[in-house]
Scaffold this motif. Sequence first.
Motif, PDB file in Angstrom:
ATOM      1  N   TYR A 468       0.693  -1.379  -0.171  1.00 49.96           N
ATOM      2  CA  TYR A 468      -0.382   0.026   0.328  1.00 49.96           C
ATOM      3  C   TYR A 468       0.939   1.415  -0.188  1.00 49.96           C
ATOM      4  CZ  TYR A 468      -3.345   3.623   1.866  1.00 49.96           C
ATOM      5  OH  TYR A 468      -4.305   4.389   1.810  1.00 49.96           O
ATOM      6  N   SER A 469       2.102   1.386   0.821  1.00 51.80           N
ATOM      7  CA  SER A 469       2.372   2.158   0.700  1.00 51.80           C
ATOM      8  C   SER A 469       3.586   2.492  -0.390  1.00 51.80           C
ATOM      9  CB  SER A 469       3.589   2.201   1.902  1.00 51.80           C
ATOM     10  OG  SER A 469       3.299   2.549   3.340  1.00 51.80           O
ATOM     11  N   TRP A 470       4.374   1.390  -0.526  1.00 49.79           N
ATOM     12  CA  TRP A 470       4.195   1.474  -2.826  1.00 49.79           C
ATOM     13  C   TRP A 470       4.105   1.890  -3.745  1.00 49.79           C
ATOM     14  CZ3 TRP A 470       4.275   0.008  -7.795  1.00 49.79           C
ATOM     15  CH2 TRP A 470       5.391   0.345  -7.913  1.00 49.79           C
ATOM     16  N   ARG A 472       1.550   4.278  -2.945  1.00 46.55           N
ATOM     17  CA  ARG A 472       1.128   5.514  -3.027  1.00 46.55           C
ATOM     18  C   ARG A 472       2.091   6.424  -2.824  1.00 46.55           C
ATOM     19  NH1 ARG A 472      -0.615   7.129   2.346  1.00 46.55           N
ATOM     20  NH2 ARG A 472      -1.233   8.554   1.416  1.00 46.55           N
ATOM     21  N   ARG A 473       3.715   6.009  -3.159  1.00 39.47           N
ATOM     22  CA  ARG A 473       4.817   6.773  -3.407  1.00 39.47           C
ATOM     23  C   ARG A 473       5.850   6.027  -4.248  1.00 39.47           C
ATOM     24  NH1 ARG A 473       3.359  11.448  -0.975  1.00 39.47           N
ATOM     25  NH2 ARG A 473       2.729  11.554   1.279  1.00 39.47           N
ATOM     26  N   PRO A 474       4.871   5.358  -5.815  1.00 38.59           N
ATOM     27  CA  PRO A 474       5.826   4.719  -6.320  1.00 38.59           C
ATOM     28  C   PRO A 474       7.151   5.391  -6.815  1.00 38.59           C
ATOM     29  CG  PRO A 474       4.126   6.064  -7.309  1.00 38.59           C
ATOM     30  CD  PRO A 474       4.122   6.012  -5.880  1.00 38.59           C
ATOM     31  N   GLY A 475       8.196   4.476  -6.844  1.00 43.33           N
ATOM     32  CA  GLY A 475       9.488   5.659  -6.863  1.00 43.33           C
ATOM     33  C   GLY A 475      10.048   6.166  -5.933  1.00 43.33           C
ATOM     34  N   ALA A 480       8.315   6.522   1.329  1.00 45.17           N
ATOM     35  CA  ALA A 480       7.394   5.150   1.668  1.00 45.17           C
ATOM     36  C   ALA A 480       8.115   5.185   2.852  1.00 45.17           C
ATOM     37  CB  ALA A 480       7.292   4.078   0.983  1.00 45.17           C
ATOM     38  N   SER A 481       9.205   4.246   3.169  1.00 45.50           N
ATOM     39  CA  SER A 481       9.648   3.711   4.702  1.00 45.50           C
ATOM     40  C   SER A 481       9.275   4.412   5.664  1.00 45.50           C
ATOM     41  CB  SER A 481      10.849   2.673   4.239  1.00 45.50           C
ATOM     42  OG  SER A 481      11.378   4.747   3.970  1.00 45.50           O
ATOM     43  N   ARG A 482       9.733   5.691   5.269  1.00 48.33           N
ATOM     44  CA  ARG A 482       9.055   6.864   6.968  1.00 48.33           C
ATOM     45  C   ARG A 482       7.794   6.391   7.313  1.00 48.33           C
ATOM     46  NH1 ARG A 482      11.874  10.598   4.207  1.00 48.33           N
ATOM     47  NH2 ARG A 482      10.620  12.018   3.212  1.00 48.33           N
ATOM     48  N   GLU A 483       6.548   6.788   5.963  1.00 43.39           N
ATOM     49  CA  GLU A 483       5.786   6.533   6.646  1.00 43.39           C
ATOM     50  C   GLU A 483       5.431   4.733   7.165  1.00 43.39           C
ATOM     51  OE1 GLU A 483       3.185   5.807   3.141  1.00 43.39           O
ATOM     52  OE2 GLU A 483       3.013   8.046   2.963  1.00 43.39           O
ATOM     53  N   LEU A 484       5.926   4.317   6.960  1.00 49.57           N
ATOM     54  CA  LEU A 484       6.100   2.417   7.425  1.00 49.57           C
ATOM     55  C   LEU A 484       7.168   2.559   8.626  1.00 49.57           C
ATOM     56  CD1 LEU A 484       5.946  -0.351   4.540  1.00 49.57           C
ATOM     57  CD2 LEU A 484       3.936   1.112   5.907  1.00 49.57           C
ATOM     58  N   THR A 490      15.213  -1.762   4.877  1.00 46.69           N
ATOM     59  CA  THR A 490      13.964  -2.907   4.857  1.00 46.69           C
ATOM     60  C   THR A 490      12.987  -2.237   3.967  1.00 46.69           C
ATOM     61  OG1 THR A 490      14.610  -2.445   7.046  1.00 46.69           O
ATOM     62  CG2 THR A 490      12.359  -3.528   6.206  1.00 46.69           C
ATOM     63  N   PHE A 491      12.613  -1.512   3.669  1.00 43.15           N
ATOM     64  CA  PHE A 491      11.758  -1.607   2.778  1.00 43.15           C
ATOM     65  C   PHE A 491      12.209  -2.095   1.664  1.00 43.15           C
ATOM     66  CE2 PHE A 491       8.904   0.961  -0.384  1.00 43.15           C
ATOM     67  CZ  PHE A 491       7.572   0.957   0.112  1.00 43.15           C
ATOM     68  N   ARG A 492      12.769  -1.602   1.310  1.00 39.85           N
ATOM     69  CA  ARG A 492      12.993  -2.187  -0.285  1.00 39.85           C
ATOM     70  C   ARG A 492      13.486  -3.924  -0.451  1.00 39.85           C
ATOM     71  NH1 ARG A 492      17.042   2.209  -0.184  1.00 39.85           N
ATOM     72  NH2 ARG A 492      16.581   3.276  -1.451  1.00 39.85           N
TER      73      ARG A 492
END
Length: 530
Positions: A468-470, A472-475, A480-484, A490-492
């Motif tokens: 979902y975060s990806w 909303r914040r593609p590329g 996106a990682s800050r949101e999570l 870790t996100f990658r």
Amino acid sequence: MVDVQALVERVGPTLLRPVTSPQVRCDVADVVIAEPDDPRGVATGDVVLGVGITTERQAVELTEACGGHGAAAVLIKPPLCTADAVCRAAEHHGVGLVEVRGGTAWAQLVWLLRAALAGNEVPDSASEPPRLGSSGAGDLFRLADAVAEMVDAPVTIEDAHSRVLAYSARQDLADPARISTIMGRGQPEDVLAKFRARGTFRQLTKGGSAIYVPEQPDGTLPRLVVPIRMGGELLGSMWAVVTGEVSEQRASAFADTAALVALQLLRHRMLTDSERRRSARLVRLLLDGAEGWRSAANELGVRAEPHRVVAIDVRAGDGMDEGHRLAVWEWITRGVGHRPLVAESGGVLYAVVPDRTGPGGWPALREALLAHIHELVPESSRPLVAAGTAVAVAELPTSRGGADEVLGLLRAGLVDREVAVYEDLWHPLVLTRMAGASADAGIGELGPLGVLREHDRNHGTEYLNTLYSWLRRPGDPRTASRELRVHPNTFRYRMKRLNELVEVDLDDPEVRAALLVQLLSELWNPHGRS
């Protein structure tokens, strides 16, 4: 005339709590005090005070006798009021049973009950409380003048949240702290911090006598402070500005006035609560578009111009209690220029505000909310504020529906704003409406989400949230990682593992759109993922 339930509501939960209700609704005729063994003076509709009741047997006999004489209710102090035998007697004889909170003075209760029966008007001289000197005690300001005359010092009367309810006229001893307290209708935060540091408020919550607070290093003059209590509840406090140490007689005289001030504070609460309930009832008619809304608009003085409904969720965050909700309510009611119309429903405050510039309008209220609402609640709480669109008065239910819809976005974390406005959020509203309409069609079972959902459930992973975060914040993996609240690496790694678990072409814009609708549908589906 009022019935027992309405009478108890007027006096309030500080002093009274219903234990059993009368079987037949009837208007209260009078307030009487009956001897335990001689209730002959009781008549139909009377509220009977069990002043001399000391044993369970006396309580049962009085309750039975009052039921036989057609009394509306019997008022008894704990623990007798909750004894099984007393409750059975009340239910059997059809008489209401009301608990009088421990520590309540019967004389004060008689005065308050008769004031409530009189429609909140000042009782006659036979039941009116004693006066201080030559000044009347009919309202808090005159009472503050009377206390100031007695202790020979300027006085402020404050509620339990340090908001000024009244102050004496004399200003011969006025330091900056007193002036700012009166002008701001409450003690400023820096002044409160000084008194907290000295332990003044801690003493107020524990003691009952006058507290002397010496002069502060910044020149704040000494204070004589006394708590105001009724039925064990701290209703507020009185503050007198003095020149130095005061005699024991003067401090005692100041403390002795607290009982009379407590009566007036409860009376003030009765009047305020009564007006608030009346206003809230009329506002609800406007919000619901119920029959009689036109008369309600006329009675409230609502002009024929566009208005917005503003919803404030005061349940959000930790530490929010009824006192904080009331603080927000009173702050809104006091308003910005003109008073907004406010009602509460399910822990949410709804304000009806004219959509125009100037005092009392939506822009002024929005600015004030952004600047000050966090001052009214604990730091751990986050009030959510949502405004519906501007509509004609007849269409206020539509504006309320819009405010509720935007409030839903805030609660779900789909938007992150201090004050969210309906017309500014058309794009998330489009997506969430579409997702909501799709939820019943079972779209969540299509595609790869079922595999990810099952993996998250069985292994405690966060692949759905990551996807979902990806989306909303593609590329932009850093955002996106800050949101999570995880590291970008870790996100990658999560996205790499996600692509190993399922085959999905995230470069296809139609795939991305379909996944986003599915995930939004899960967020809004109460039976979906938590």
